[in-house]
Design an enzyme around this catalytic site. Structure first.
Site, PDB file in Angstrom:
ATOM      1  N   ASP A 337     -37.163  20.168  -4.059  1.00  0.00           N
ATOM      2  CA  ASP A 337     -37.786  20.122  -2.729  1.00  0.00           C
ATOM      3  C   ASP A 337     -38.929  21.119  -2.543  1.00  0.00           C
ATOM      4  OD1 ASP A 337     -35.957  22.185  -2.942  1.00  0.00           O
ATOM      5  OD2 ASP A 337     -35.242  22.038  -0.876  1.00  0.00           O
ATOM      6  N   ASP A 373     -37.423  36.589  -3.151  1.00  0.00           N
ATOM      7  CA  ASP A 373     -36.715  35.504  -3.820  1.00  0.00           C
ATOM      8  C   ASP A 373     -37.253  35.307  -5.241  1.00  0.00           C
ATOM      9  OD1 ASP A 373     -34.837  33.198  -3.251  1.00  0.00           O
ATOM     10  OD2 ASP A 373     -36.625  32.080  -3.896  1.00  0.00           O
ATOM     11  N   GLU A 402     -34.729  40.038  -5.941  1.00  0.00           N
ATOM     12  CA  GLU A 402     -33.606  39.169  -6.295  1.00  0.00           C
ATOM     13  C   GLU A 402     -33.890  38.593  -7.660  1.00  0.00           C
ATOM     14  OE1 GLU A 402     -31.475  34.970  -5.726  1.00  0.00           O
ATOM     15  OE2 GLU A 402     -33.629  35.293  -5.790  1.00  0.00           O
TER      16      GLU A 402
END
Lengths: 643, 643
Positions: A337, A373, A402
């Site tokens: 996505d 992220d 992360e």
């Protein structure tokens, strides 16, 4: 001048990759510097650290002393945030050499007449820099040493300790060697000491199946404050794209009405309408801030195909020969996505600037902490530039990487500027594993640039040891994260509820919030929640628990018990932590207490005050008995208190 | 471009102090380079070493490959002397990434139409650099991959190994990262492989009490050649000052007629008249050279007070308030007959240039090797400059540092340019000591810049273990020096004669040649002398014995036996050495033979040929029995030979 140099300085630590990267410290943190320092011949050396804030012209100094042959150590602390430079200066102290050789010559029964005249010359050299009173005193000493008629008096003066004091106080260093400047970045204390609670705002409504809002999150602030949380981290709060939107449990096609994945971002400077408005968000930042809680946002550099960047800047993406964009992957994971940015674009400058402006936008809204992220799947050179640029203007900004990736890459992200990092703690279980990992983090070069943040779980990771685990496991992991590391965090609601339904055979949550809205029972009170508050308050009130590198493991003759010691830099605040790693059986053993650090002799009484249940143990020996029943409380958090 | 970079190169070895100092190798030596190399994302990386001689514009390359996650290794050799630079280049290979992902996608049963077109694009990129034939082939492959009508054929071609070969052969590296250049100094082979014999020319006369001359030394050349000597080192051959001249056994005043200490130099470019003339000296250099023996001179930077420098350049010395010059010291030793240079003089440039001109003077007379006296008591910055300057014009020049000093300083002298160094071998005795020291020299960073030269004794050092020792001790020390280290040396006549009269309780010779003329028996033949010749010839004929860093210790279950293995870079020449460290008793044990290195399986026969006594042992097992009787021969020098 260059040709008169005599002293070499080499093998300086900390120095990360020849000074290419900064070491990372916080305001007030002690910074230990060591080096090999030597010269030809047999003269005495002296050395000092010199350091300055990049905005200051003035240098500060801190003394160094020799630890063992040719190896020197010193330390300094800083009182400001921002970039510093530090280095070492060393020189041969001919005056001190003269002073020390006097004694040897006396013992050798040499006549010292010439030596006294040499001493007078050295004193003349140091006189220039002396304070007024000392200058007078030195002048008198010179006269005494030069007075050949009163030999015995001159010898006595030359041999006096005061002469050495003056020589040390006013170093004469006409010829000195200075090492290259090394960079240091000083952050605010939060960089080293923080606890994070993660929740999805859309799951905070008290109404069944309703979409949570910033107002709902606001209502949770008192609860989080009671638990002692100081960073509330929200996954992306931006509009979610509809193209290739995913459904429940990562299904490739969302059914009608499914909310999609928050990381399918359709506008990085916008807010998902169902969460509220920018005004609502700023109100949350304010309310949380008033309760001592900072909001951390997610900085996720990819786009839903619906993102306006895709249409406006096709040159920032990779297009396949069939005209489609390649979706993002982090093998074995696939993100159908979203599309990644192409950091090899020739238009990289406009891309870098736009990505930086996203951070600036949210800083302007009051956000100072970003959880980044998957930074290891984006250009590392971009991070290095962006973080440095942001910190120039906004030194309070913190970035948590992360990067659950290979060790060298994980560490590299810290070298290039990330403030904190997720770690492998999430998968460490045995005593041997904890000791090995903690020694890597706190005893090697890593300690000078990498700040671990220990997470018990994340929306992506439900480790096997939490699946169908009893409350003791949840308490133990919380305790370990919060006391081994000064930064820790958890994905809160599921952890608190000890909810551990997993995809079969996987370390992933079933019915994950990533793909759907969940309704959590925000009123449930548990022993775990109570202990979270107690542990977080203990951390807040005790400096020993506010750093990671002060960790020292203690001997226990039971491999199910892990014990460790921490103390504050000033040595006043001391803790012994003990954990039963066996969640099912009572375990007992004797702990070797570091009496020397505690400042007690064998036989002297002191108190081990367990802050978890407010019990006090009276100890007076080196080896002390403990017993931990997981069904009651699997850990001790002993503060060592006076007699 | 800068912003499109993706790859980082860090933690490169060898790299001495951030590249501040050169690594030291010889012509033809294998140089292993390692580094951490990584990038964001999951693309495949490639890397190569690039290196060049400083006189060349053209770079050479050598491939690197990944040893384990994110860590790479490669090696190269050089064929010229002089200064080189080496570094690493690394890049993401998108074509190779595509190729490797194809297989995964096939297995995932994906439709590959778009992938084939992407492959055609990668092949276009590599085509530019291809040779003519390959270019044709690549062109055809591009057509096949682009032909959507013949999907199966296209897939088959894309999956072929030939496509990978071409991609590897013609790397497309539009965007690549290059590490900083690191320095390497390549010497002639003698830097790594030499054996030294030291004698005092004044003690070489065959007539009792006569002063030896260069002619007398010349007469010894055939004898030295028979012993396999390749460097003959002479203590200072210069005029000896008379002021403060020392007498026998270091007495403070010489009696009339005593010859003084050769280090009390009264003219660095002159020859002591009693030794002969400059013509005589050049004749000796020539004769020795014809016999394969290089003459090494002593480079001792201090002056007798009678030296013309003292009067001509008072500014080069330190003067005390009473007008005297301070004599030299190297505590606890005192050198009352010489004055040191003051390297902190403001006139350092003229001093440096004059000192360099001494070396140049002797180079012009045919000397290429200098043993440098106590370099650790003279300015290290001077050495760094002088050696680099000399090597620019005379790359054959070698410098041996006589620095029996602290470890860091000893190693530092190598970093700043000394070719070889005396070591602590002289005081290592037990098996554990040898293993620890050799591992420090050959397994740590030290191996890349420090070349040990193992001396059994010197005129300054008669170690306790040689005092009143039997011949086995002398043989053992010789064997250890000559086989552990590829450079070794000894103070010959006394060693050969096993003469060990010491000052009581000291490691110093009684009636030392430093202070008087001795008469040695140059005709005496011993087992030791015979073995010296055998060992030196074995070294000359066998590459395995011509380096130090190829050492590997072998297991022996007897702490009196030391066993080690060496093999040449090409793996063809292999040795096992065994030494009985107990000089009084026979010792036996089983040695664990490295069958894998030898290329044999358990049970296969091979020959261990002892070159010391020309005996041949037939072995076929991993553990082999040896027995060494010190009264016969305390060592084995096994060359491993075929079946």
């Amino acid at each position: 001048m260059q040709g008169q140099l005599r002293v070499y300085i080499d093998n300086v630590t900390p120095e990360i990759e020849s000074g290419k990267y900064s070491i990372a410290k916080v305001v007030g943190e002690k910074i230990e510097v060591e080096a090999d320092i030597f010269c030809d011949g047999h003269d005495l050396l002296r050395a000092q650290i010199i350091f300055r804030h990049e905005d200051e012209k003035k240098f500060h100094t801190a003394p160094m002393s020799m630890m063992y042959e040719d190896h020197w150590r010193g330390n300094f602390t800083t009182d400001k945030q921002g970039k510093y430079y530090y280095t070492i200066e060393a020189w041969m102290d001919h005056a001190l050499t003269w002073k020390h050789s006097l004694k040897r010559r006396m013992e050798g029964k040499e006549k010292l007449n010439v030596e006294l005249l040499i001493g007078a010359k050295h004193l003349k050299n140091i006189k220039a820099d002396a304070d007024k009173d000392d200058k007078e005193e030195i002048k008198k000493l010179i006269d005494i040493l030069s007075d050949e008629k009163h030999y015995d008096k001159a010898v006595k003066s030359a041999m006096s300790e005061r002469v050495e004091e003056l020589i040390v106080k006013y170093p004469y260093k006409e010829i000195s060697t200075t090492y290259k400047e090394l960079p240091l970045y000083v952050d605010r204390k939060k960089a080293r000491f923080s606890n994070w609670y993660e929740l999805f705002p859309r799951s905070t409504s008290r109404e069944l199946n309703a979409h949570g809002t910033f107002k709902d999150v606001e209502a949770l602030v008192p609860r989080l404050q009671e638990m002692g949380v100081d960073v509330l981290y929200l996954p992306p709060i931006h509009p979610i794209g509809t193209s290739f939107r995913k459904g429940k449990n990562n299904s490739l096609k969302a059914r009608k009405g499914e909310p999609g994945v928050p990381w399918g971002i359709a506008g990085h400077k916008e807010i998902h309408p169902e969460l509220g408005t920018l005004t609502d968000f700023k109100s949350l930042v304010k309310k949380a801030g008033d309760a001592g809680i900072e909001i951390a946002l997610d900085y996720a550099l990819q786009c839903s195909p619906d993102h306006h960047y895709v249409e406006e800047h096709p040159e920032w993406f990779t297009w396949r020969p069939d005209g489609t964009a390649q979706y993002a992957e982090n093998p074995p994971k696939k993100y159908q996505d979203v599309v990644p940015f192409n950091f090899e674009t020739e238009d990289w400058e406009s891309l870098w600037n736009e990505l930086k402006s996203i951070v600036e936008f949210w800083i302007e809204q009051g956000v100072n902490i970003f959880r980044v992220d998957n930074p290891h799947t984006k250009s590392l050179y971009f991070w290095q530039w962006m973080i440095a640029e942001i910190k120039k203007d906004y030194p309070d900004t913190l970035f948590l990487a992360e990067a659950f990736t290979k060790p060298k890459l994980m560490y590299h992200l810290a070298k290039i500027g990330f403030t904190q990092s997720y770690t492998y703690f999430t998968w460490r279980n045995s005593k041997a594993e904890f000791i090995e990992y903690m020694e890597e983090l706190t005893q090697t070069e890593v300690k000078d640039y990498f700040r671990p943040n220990f997470w018990m779980n994340t929306p992506d990771i439900l480790p096997f040891h939490l699946q169908n685990a009893n409350e003791a496991v949840y308490i133990t992991r919380l305790f370990l994260a919060a006391t081994l590391s000064s930064n820790y965090g958890f994905y809160g609601p599921v952890y608190e509820l000890q909810s551990s339904e997993a995809l079969p055979g996987r370390e992933e949550y079933l019915n994950s919030e990533k793909y759907e809205i969940r309704n959590w029972d925000w009123k449930k009170d548990t022993k775990l929640k109570m202990l979270t508050g107690i542990i977080n308050r203990a951390r807040r009130d005790n400096e020993a628990l506010q750093q990671t590198n002060n960790l020292q493991f203690l001997n226990v003759q039971n491999d199910n018990l892990l014990a460790y010691y921490k103390e504050s830099d000033d040595g006043k605040n001391k803790f012994i932590c003990v954990v039963n790693l066996d969640s099912t059986k009572k375990q007992q053993g004797f702990i070797q207490t570091p009496l020397e650090k505690i400042g007690k002799q064998e036989g002297e009484i002191f108190i081990a005050h367990d802050l978890l249940n407010d019990s006090r143990w009276t100890w007076s020996n080196r080896w002390n008995y403990v017993e931990l029943d997981p069904s009651i409380l699997p850990c001790h958090l002993f503060r060592i208190e006076g007699d």
